[in-house]
Design an enzyme around this catalytic site. Structure first.
Site, short mmCIF file in Angstrom:
data_model
loop_
_atom_site.label_atom_id
_atom_site.label_comp_id
_atom_site.label_asym_id
_atom_site.label_seq_id
_atom_site.Cartn_x
_atom_site.Cartn_y
_atom_site.Cartn_z
N SER A 84 -70.14 8.18 -67.78
CA SER A 84 -69.88 8.77 -69.05
C SER A 84 -68.58 8.09 -69.83
CB SER A 84 -69.79 10.25 -69.13
OG SER A 84 -71.09 10.80 -68.65
N HIS B 26 -75.39 3.33 -70.43
CA HIS B 26 -75.16 4.73 -70.78
C HIS B 26 -76.14 5.38 -71.35
CE1 HIS B 26 -72.38 8.01 -72.21
NE2 HIS B 26 -73.04 8.39 -71.13
N GLU C 263 -75.87 3.17 -74.64
CA GLU C 263 -74.52 2.68 -75.01
C GLU C 263 -74.38 1.45 -73.90
OE1 GLU C 263 -70.56 4.77 -76.54
OE2 GLU C 263 -71.53 5.80 -74.72
N ASN D 54 -68.77 9.38 -76.26
CA ASN D 54 -68.11 10.70 -75.75
C ASN D 54 -66.56 10.78 -76.19
OD1 ASN D 54 -70.04 12.15 -74.07
ND2 ASN D 54 -69.89 10.38 -72.45
C1 LIG Z 1 -72.46 13.40 -71.57
C2 LIG Z 1 -72.92 12.06 -72.01
O1 LIG Z 1 -72.34 11.16 -71.09
C3 LIG Z 1 -73.50 11.62 -73.08
C4 LIG Z 1 -74.64 12.41 -73.59
O2 LIG Z 1 -75.93 12.44 -73.01
S1 LIG Z 1 -74.32 13.84 -74.72
C5 LIG Z 1 -75.60 14.61 -74.98
C6 LIG Z 1 -76.47 13.94 -76.03
N1 LIG Z 1 -77.67 14.81 -76.35
C7 LIG Z 1 -77.55 15.94 -77.36
O3 LIG Z 1 -76.63 15.99 -78.02
C8 LIG Z 1 -78.77 16.83 -77.28
C9 LIG Z 1 -78.75 17.75 -78.43
N2 LIG Z 1 -80.10 18.48 -78.18
C10 LIG Z 1 -80.96 18.17 -78.87
O4 LIG Z 1 -81.33 16.75 -79.40
C11 LIG Z 1 -82.26 18.88 -78.76
O5 LIG Z 1 -81.87 20.23 -78.62
C12 LIG Z 1 -83.29 18.55 -77.56
C13 LIG Z 1 -83.98 17.03 -77.84
C14 LIG Z 1 -82.65 18.39 -76.32
C15 LIG Z 1 -84.27 19.72 -77.56
O6 LIG Z 1 -84.92 19.55 -78.79
P1 LIG Z 1 -85.42 21.38 -79.36
O7 LIG Z 1 -86.51 20.95 -80.29
O8 LIG Z 1 -84.45 22.28 -79.03
O9 LIG Z 1 -86.37 21.45 -77.93
P2 LIG Z 1 -87.85 21.28 -77.29
O10 LIG Z 1 -89.26 21.31 -78.74
O11 LIG Z 1 -88.31 21.76 -76.25
O12 LIG Z 1 -87.90 19.65 -77.34
C16 LIG Z 1 -87.98 18.53 -78.20
C17 LIG Z 1 -88.76 17.63 -77.93
O13 LIG Z 1 -87.90 16.83 -76.75
C18 LIG Z 1 -89.08 16.87 -75.56
N3 LIG Z 1 -88.05 17.20 -74.40
C19 LIG Z 1 -87.07 18.10 -74.25
N4 LIG Z 1 -86.48 17.68 -72.88
C20 LIG Z 1 -87.18 16.96 -72.60
C21 LIG Z 1 -86.98 16.08 -71.28
N5 LIG Z 1 -86.11 16.33 -70.38
N6 LIG Z 1 -87.82 15.01 -70.85
C22 LIG Z 1 -89.00 14.83 -71.77
N7 LIG Z 1 -89.10 15.31 -73.21
C23 LIG Z 1 -88.26 16.16 -73.37
C24 LIG Z 1 -89.89 17.99 -75.91
O14 LIG Z 1 -90.97 17.71 -75.19
C25 LIG Z 1 -90.27 18.06 -77.29
O15 LIG Z 1 -91.10 17.00 -77.59
P3 LIG Z 1 -91.72 16.87 -79.13
O16 LIG Z 1 -90.63 16.80 -80.22
O17 LIG Z 1 -92.68 15.74 -79.07
O18 LIG Z 1 -92.49 18.26 -79.22
N1 LIG Z 2 -75.16 14.97 -67.86
C1 LIG Z 2 -75.13 14.56 -68.74
O1 LIG Z 2 -75.36 14.90 -70.03
C2 LIG Z 2 -74.82 13.07 -68.77
C3 LIG Z 2 -74.39 12.44 -67.65
N2 LIG Z 2 -73.95 11.18 -67.46
C4 LIG Z 2 -73.61 10.46 -66.39
O2 LIG Z 2 -74.37 10.29 -65.53
C5 LIG Z 2 -74.03 10.60 -63.88
C6 LIG Z 2 -74.95 11.46 -63.31
O3 LIG Z 2 -74.66 12.46 -64.10
P1 LIG Z 2 -75.86 13.94 -64.08
O4 LIG Z 2 -76.91 13.50 -63.51
O5 LIG Z 2 -75.54 14.79 -65.08
O6 LIG Z 2 -75.06 14.76 -62.67
P2 LIG Z 2 -75.75 15.49 -61.58
O7 LIG Z 2 -74.63 16.51 -60.92
O8 LIG Z 2 -77.08 16.27 -62.09
O9 LIG Z 2 -76.36 14.61 -60.51
C7 LIG Z 2 -75.66 13.54 -59.85
C8 LIG Z 2 -76.36 13.33 -58.44
O10 LIG Z 2 -75.73 12.48 -57.82
C9 LIG Z 2 -75.94 12.93 -56.52
N3 LIG Z 2 -74.97 12.07 -55.59
C10 LIG Z 2 -73.74 12.59 -55.23
N4 LIG Z 2 -73.05 11.61 -54.59
C11 LIG Z 2 -74.27 10.44 -54.09
C12 LIG Z 2 -74.32 9.51 -53.31
N5 LIG Z 2 -73.04 9.13 -52.62
N6 LIG Z 2 -75.44 8.74 -53.33
C13 LIG Z 2 -76.53 9.10 -53.98
N7 LIG Z 2 -76.49 10.31 -54.94
C14 LIG Z 2 -75.37 10.89 -54.95
C15 LIG Z 2 -75.77 14.22 -56.45
O11 LIG Z 2 -76.34 14.88 -55.07
P3 LIG Z 2 -75.53 16.39 -54.66
O12 LIG Z 2 -75.93 17.30 -55.93
O13 LIG Z 2 -76.07 16.52 -53.25
O14 LIG Z 2 -73.94 15.90 -54.61
C16 LIG Z 2 -76.65 14.56 -57.67
O15 LIG Z 2 -77.92 14.76 -57.22
C17 LIG Z 2 -72.76 10.78 -64.23
O16 LIG Z 2 -71.92 9.46 -63.98
C18 LIG Z 2 -72.60 11.21 -65.62
O17 LIG Z 2 -71.35 11.31 -66.12
C19 LIG Z 2 -74.52 10.11 -68.49
C20 LIG Z 2 -74.96 10.69 -69.70
C21 LIG Z 2 -75.28 12.12 -69.72
#
Ligand SMILES: CC(=O)CC(=O)SCCNC(=O)CCNC(=O)[C@H](O)C(C)(C)COP(=O)(O)OP(=O)(O)OC[C@H]1O[C@@H](n2cnc3c(N)ncnc32)[C@H](O)[C@@H]1OP(=O)(O)O
Ligand SMILES: NC(=O)C1=CN([C@@H]2O[C@H](COP(=O)(O)OP(=O)(O)OC[C@H]3O[C@@H](n4cnc5c(N)ncnc54)[C@H](OP(=O)(O)O)[C@@H]3O)[C@@H](O)[C@H]2O)C=CC1
Length: 292
Positions: free
Chosen positions: A120, A141, A153, A191
Site C-alpha cells: 500500500s 496495488h 494502481e 493512499n
Molecule cells: C488500503 C489500501 O492500500 C487501498 C485500499 O484498498 S483503500 C480502500 C478502498 N475501498 C473502499 O474505499 C471501499 C469503500 N466501500 C465500498 O465501496 C462499499 O461499502 C463496498 C463495495 C465495500 C460494499 O458495498 P455495500 O453496498 O455496502 O455492501 P454490499 O451490498 O454487501 O456489497 C456491494 C456489492 O459488493 C459485493 N461484495 C462486497 N464485498 C465483496 C467481496 N469481498 N467479494 C466479492 N464481492 C463483494 C457484494 O456482493 C455486492 O454485490 P452487488 O452490487 O452485485 O449486489
Molecule cells: N487491507 C487493505 O485494505 C489493503 C491492503 N493492501 C496491502 O496488501 C498487503 C496485505 O494486506 P492484508 O491482506 O490487509 O493483510 P492481512 O493482515 O489480512 O494478511 C496478511 C497475510 O500475510 C501473512 N503473512 C505474514 N508473513 C508472511 C510470510 N512470511 N509469508 C507468507 N504470508 C505471510 C499473514 O499471516 P499471519 O496472519 O499468520 O501473520 C496474513 O495471512 C499489505 O501489503 C497491505 O498494505 C493493499 C490494498 C488494500
C-alpha cells in the site's frame, strides 16, 4: 489471456484471498500461499462464500463460481509457487517481512517470472533491491475488496523493465480492471490522498470534535462516501493504516502525516478493526456498535 497463465499469491489475508479470487474468476490458474494453514483455510472459505454470492446475484454465470474455485490450489511452502508466471506478494505491510520473503524466493521462481508487491505504501525500488531480478519487479496495488473495486494502481521501480510493465498492463486489462499509474513515492496516489483523510478522522475523534457515529454519518451523508472514514479504517485494518501513515511520515518528513496517537494506541491494544472483532466498532454482535 496474456503470456501469463498462472499466478502465485503470497499471503492469504483479506487482500491475498481477494486477489486469488479475481485471477481465478478471470481464468488463471492460481496458487495461494501462506505460512499459516489456518489462514489458508479461512481464505478459501471466504473466497467460496464471495464467489457463491456473486453467482446467486448473477454477477457471474451459474457454475463459474465452482469452476473458479477449482482453479485455486494452496500451499504453505514457497516452493509451491515456483512454476507461476506471475507472483504477487500480499503479506503484511512490513518492509522487513516483505524483504524476508523476497530473500527466501531467490532460486525458487522460474526464469522470466514477474514478481509484484501489493504493498500500500512501501518503495517499490527499495523492495526490488531485495529481489533477484529487480527488472522483473513491479508494484501491482489492488484495492479492497479486490473482487469489487475497479482500480489497480501500477508502480514501476527505477529498475522495472518496459517488458515487465507491458505484461502487467495486459494482465490488468484481462481482469477487466482499470489501471492508474503512479510514480514510486510514499503511499503512491490513492493512499497519499485517502490515508491522511482517515488519520484526520481519527484526530477528529481523539480531540472530541465528534463521536464515531457522528464522524462516519457526517462523511457518508455529507460527502457521499460509501463508508465513513472510521468504518473504512476498520475495514482496511488499523495496523495497515498505521503502517501507511508511518511510511508517509518518514518518507516525506512532514509533520502533517503524523499518525494520530489514538490510532497507535488501538494497534498497540490489538484492536485492528474487523479482522480482530474490534476497532472503532465492536463486531461481536450482528450489527457493528461504535466504541466511542
Ligand atoms: C488500503 C489500501 O492500500 C487501498 C485500499 O484498498 S483503500 C480502500 C478502498 N475501498 C473502499 O474505499 C471501499 C469503500 N466501500 C465500498 O465501496 C462499499 O461499502 C463496498 C463495495 C465495500 C460494499 O458495498 P455495500 O453496498 O455496502 O455492501 P454490499 O451490498 O454487501 O456489497 C456491494 C456489492 O459488493 C459485493 N461484495 C462486497 N464485498 C465483496 C467481496 N469481498 N467479494 C466479492 N464481492 C463483494 C457484494 O456482493 C455486492 O454485490 P452487488 O452490487 O452485485 O449486489
Ligand atoms: N487491507 C487493505 O485494505 C489493503 C491492503 N493492501 C496491502 O496488501 C498487503 C496485505 O494486506 P492484508 O491482506 O490487509 O493483510 P492481512 O493482515 O489480512 O494478511 C496478511 C497475510 O500475510 C501473512 N503473512 C505474514 N508473513 C508472511 C510470510 N512470511 N509469508 C507468507 N504470508 C505471510 C499473514 O499471516 P499471519 O496472519 O499468520 O501473520 C496474513 O495471512 C499489505 O501489503 C497491505 O498494505 C493493499 C490494498 C488494500
Amino acid at each position: 489471456m496474456t503470456s501469463v497463465k498462472s499466478v502465485g499469491v503470497i499471503g492469504a489475508g483479506q487482500m491475498g484471498s481477494g486477489i486469488a479470487h479475481v485471477f481465478a474468476q478471470a481464468g488463471y490458474d492460481v496458487v495461494l500461499h501462506d505460512i499459516s494453514d489456518e489462514q489458508i483455510a479461512n481464505a478459501m472459505s471466504s473466497i467460496e462464500k464471495n464467489l457463491t454470492r456473486q453467482a446467486v446475484k448473477g454477477v457471474i454465470d451459474q457454475g463459474a463460481d465452482s469452476a473458479a474455485l477449482t482453479r485455486i490450489k494452496t500451499t504453505n511452502l514457497l516452493d509451491g509457487i515456483g512454476q507461476c508466471d506471475l507472483v504477487i506478494e500480499a503479506a503484511s505491510e512490513s518492509q522487513a517481512i516483505k524483504k524476508e520473503i523476497f530473500a527466501a524466493l531467490k532460486g525458487v521462481l522460474k526464469t522470466g517470472a514477474i514478481l509484484a508487491s501489493n504493498t500500500s505504501s512501501i518503495s517499490i525500488t527499495g523492495l526490488a533491491a531485495a529481489t533477484e531480478h529487480p527488472d522483473h519487479f513491479i508494484g501491482i496495488h489492488f484495492m479492497n475488496p479486490a473482487p469489487v473495486m475497479k482500480l489497480v494502481e501500477v508502480i514501476r521501480g527505477i529498475a522495472t523493465s518496459k517488458e515487465t510493465f507491458e505484461t502487467t498492463k495486459d494482465v490488468i486489462a484481462s481482469l477487466g480492471k482499470i489501471m492508474a499509474v503512479s510514480e514510486d513515492f510514499p503511499a503512491f496516489i490513492v493512499n497519499r490522498v485517502l490515508m491522511p483523510m482517515i488519520n484526520e478522522a481519527i484526530y477528529t475523534l481523539y480531540e472530541g470534535v465528534g463521536s464515531v457515529e457522528g464522524i462516519d454519518t457526517g462523511m457518508k451523508l455529507g460527502a457521499n462516501h460509501p463508508m465513513g472514514p472510521l468504518e473504512l479504517a476498520d475495514f482496511i485494518g488499523l495496523d495497515i493504516c498505521l503502517a501507511i501513515m508511518q511510511v508517509l511520515y518518514e518518507g516525506l518528513a512532514d509533520s502533517k502525516y503524523r499518525p494520530c496517537p489514538l490510532l497507535v494506541k488501538y494497534v498497540e491494544a490489538g484492536w485492528l478493526g474487523r479482522k480482530t472483532g474490534r476497532g472503532f466498532y465492536d463486531y461481536s454482535g450482528d450489527i457493528p456498535v461504535p466504541t466511542r
